[in-house]
Design a protein around this motif. Structure first.
Motif, mmCIF file in Angstrom:
data_model
loop_
_atom_site.group_PDB
_atom_site.id
_atom_site.type_symbol
_atom_site.label_atom_id
_atom_site.label_comp_id
_atom_site.label_asym_id
_atom_site.label_seq_id
_atom_site.Cartn_x
_atom_site.Cartn_y
_atom_site.Cartn_z
ATOM 1 N N HIS A 367 0.805 -1.216 0.000
ATOM 2 C CA HIS A 367 0.000 0.000 0.000
ATOM 3 C C HIS A 367 0.839 1.267 0.000
ATOM 4 N N TRP A 368 2.014 1.222 0.634
ATOM 5 C CA TRP A 368 2.831 2.426 0.776
ATOM 6 C C TRP A 368 4.314 2.083 0.580
ATOM 7 N N TYR A 369 5.041 3.076 0.053
ATOM 8 C CA TYR A 369 6.499 3.003 -0.021
ATOM 9 C C TYR A 369 7.069 4.123 0.850
ATOM 10 N N PHE A 370 8.062 3.773 1.666
ATOM 11 C CA PHE A 370 8.792 4.741 2.488
ATOM 12 C C PHE A 370 10.258 4.678 2.107
ATOM 13 N N ASP A 371 10.833 5.816 1.770
ATOM 14 C CA ASP A 371 12.252 5.836 1.422
ATOM 15 C C ASP A 371 13.092 5.899 2.698
ATOM 16 N N ARG A 372 14.086 5.038 2.814
ATOM 17 C CA ARG A 372 14.933 4.967 4.004
ATOM 18 C C ARG A 372 16.344 5.493 3.765
ATOM 19 N N GLY A 373 16.588 6.063 2.579
ATOM 20 C CA GLY A 373 17.873 6.693 2.333
ATOM 21 C C GLY A 373 18.999 5.699 2.123
ATOM 22 N N ARG A 374 20.219 6.211 2.207
ATOM 23 C CA ARG A 374 21.400 5.388 1.958
ATOM 24 C C ARG A 374 22.032 4.924 3.261
ATOM 25 N N ARG A 375 22.429 3.676 3.242
ATOM 26 C CA ARG A 375 23.072 3.082 4.424
ATOM 27 C C ARG A 375 23.999 1.971 3.970
ATOM 28 N N ALA A 376 25.244 2.014 4.381
ATOM 29 C CA ALA A 376 26.208 0.931 4.151
ATOM 30 C C ALA A 376 26.330 0.543 2.680
ATOM 31 N N GLY A 377 26.323 1.556 1.810
ATOM 32 C CA GLY A 377 26.495 1.285 0.392
ATOM 33 C C GLY A 377 25.234 0.835 -0.318
ATOM 34 N N TRP A 378 24.079 0.983 0.328
ATOM 35 C CA TRP A 378 22.796 0.580 -0.251
ATOM 36 C C TRP A 378 21.809 1.736 -0.162
ATOM 37 N N HIS A 379 20.896 1.783 -1.130
ATOM 38 C CA HIS A 379 19.735 2.665 -1.019
ATOM 39 C C HIS A 379 18.565 1.796 -0.579
#
Length: 483
Positions: A367-379
């Motif tokens: 139902h929803w997407y939340f962006d969690r940003g970049r962490r440890a070389g991953w988006h």
């Protein structure tokens, strides 16, 4: 900086004689809230938690992730709102870290864009009438400047919100469910698909055909019906443990109130030696000391309701405990997805919050997407499937395939390179009109000194972290009234 939390206890006189600690069973958000309020008021507390970490349903979990030592995320994605006054006040008082606060912006793949801009009241206009006018104008501007809705839909939305405010944010007589409210207020199908259904399922985790119209209108009142900041999206930059749980535990331990993890309470009995008032004996297991017997005059049960019913089975009549076991429960699934930071097919900007309703008015499976940003070389991102029983029944492989398809067709994103699914089978209670009505003081007539805490006991609200925090405050106030 002054905070409502500290001001609330400024006039409370601490106990003048030594007293046994109040024992709080459970170190989730409700239990930690109760502990903070009691200790700030000068009352000693002891917190016992059966799990290996504090936080309850909103705890930190280190997830396996390729090319890393694991990435710490929440045990399921959560969204706070600016209307969550108790929670945000505690976070500010504790100086919790990593809070991102964003003005309301609802958007989806079908073209909906609804933005609410903040405003500042002019000097010299503090009266409530001026504030209500400013709040109404802010909401009116957000609706009239929205995109993806027809002129008729926008006018219907304005009229619906105006009528709801005029009625005190209460449903018409005889209207019990959100679906009935749709019908009574003649909501256009597009408005239901694009706006109302996504809000209902995310806020209440209950289908509109069953969800309480009374509770839904109360949620609208506290968010869209207040100042623009009340409808802000509040996201944890890292995880909710850094925002609230870790600072709360640290503060309690610095003030002589340890939080004992891996310490389940196995039995509660009446303390027959307690004089001149009531008292309770608890049998708990401490990993370092083994079986222990603890005495307390005051208890806060900040556990799931079925656990509270089990622990109190020998103390209260079955009729008093029946409401604790009368809730229906609904699952939520969070799919954490990730792309390596060097993936050139990934857009440079992803929306912080995105409704996954497509052009056909459907959102499946997530139902929803939340962006969690970049962490440890991953988006990183989080896909949330509310009321996820049907999605879970598909099986893991089919669910992953459906999520990948949704990322591609709805958001135009490349395939996620890693997916971790987290299923919470009893994530929230069913927010229906016929759910049991339980309050923190429900058991006081039978069990003096015993208060309940948990989102289920904050009446009139869906299962939220704010409900948990407020219930903890209310439980603390009950204990303070008897100290």
């Amino acid at each position: 900086m002054r905070h409502m939390f500290s001001d609330r206890h400024a006039r409370h006189t601490p106990p003048t004689r030594p007293m046994d600690p109040v024992i709080i069973i459970g170190a989730g958000w409700a239990g930690l809230s109760a502990a903070l309020h009691l200790r700030q008021a000068g009352v000693p507390v002891r917190v016992l938690e059966a799990a290996p970490q504090a936080g309850g349903r909103a705890r930190r979990q280190v997830l396996p992730w390729p090319d890393t030592d694991g990435i710490a995320l929440d045990n399921g994605q959560h969204l706070l709102l600016g209307a969550y006054r108790d929670t945000l006040d505690l976070v500010a008082w504790l100086d919790g870290q990593g809070m991102d606060r964003l003005p309301l912006r609802l958007e989806n793949a079908a073209g909906l864009q609804l933005r609410r801009r903040r405003h500042v009241l002019a000097a010299g206009t503090p009266d409530s009438l001026s504030r209500q006018l400013a709040e109404s104008l802010s909401l009116l501007a957000a609706v009239l400047t929205s995109r993806g809705l027809s002129r008729g839909d926008r006018l219907q939305l304005v009229w619906t919100l105006f009528r709801a405010r005029a009625a005190g944010w209460r449903p018409p007589v005889g209207v019990r469910t959100v679906a009935e409210w749709y019908q009574y207020t003649r909501q256009p199908a597009r408005l239901v698909q694009q706006l109302w259904d996504p809000l209902v399922i995310s806020a209440m985790n209950t289908p509109p055909a069953l969800a309480s119209a009374t509770v839904f209108l109360r949620v609208l009142r506290d968010s869209l019906g207040q100042a623009p900041t009340a409808s802000d999206f509040v996201l944890a930059g890292q995880d909710l443990a850094a925002l609230f749980v870790d600072p709360a535990v640290d503060w309690l331990e610095r003030h002589g109130c340890p939080v004992r993890l891996r310490t389940p309470v196995r039995e509660i009995r009446v303390d027959l030696q307690a004089r001149p008032h009531h008292g309770y004996l608890l049998r708990a297991f401490d990993p370092s000391a083994g079986e222990q017997q603890l005495r307390a005059r005051h208890l806060v049960l900040a556990t799931p309701p079925w656990t509270a019913a089990r622990l109190l089975a020998d103390l209260a009549p079955p009729a008093s405990l029946a409401p604790l076991e009368g809730f229906g429960w609904r699952p939520i699934t969070t799919a954490y997805v990730g792309w390596r930071a060097g993936n050139h097919a990934l857009p440079t900007r992803l929306p912080p919050v995105f409704s996954l309703v497509d052009a056909q008015g459907k959102a499946q499976p997530a139902h929803w997407y939340f962006d969690r940003g970049r962490r440890a070389g991953w988006h990183l991102g989080a896909l949330v499937i509310s009321d996820s029983g049907e999605a879970m029944a598909q099986g893991e492989d089919a669910l992953r395939a459906g999520l990948q398809k949704q990322l591609a067709t709805v958001m135009g994103l490349p395939p996620a390179e890693h997916i971790v699914l987290i299923h919470e089978k009893r994530a929230t209670f069913s927010c229906t009109d016929d759910r049991p009505l339980v309050t923190p003081g429900s058991l006081l007539p039978q069990l003096p000194g015993v208060a309940l805490a948990g989102d289920y006991s904050y009446g009139g609200y869906p299962a939220t972290l704010e409900g948990a925090v407020r219930s903890g405050r209310m439980a603390a106030e009950i204990i303070l009234s008897g100290v």
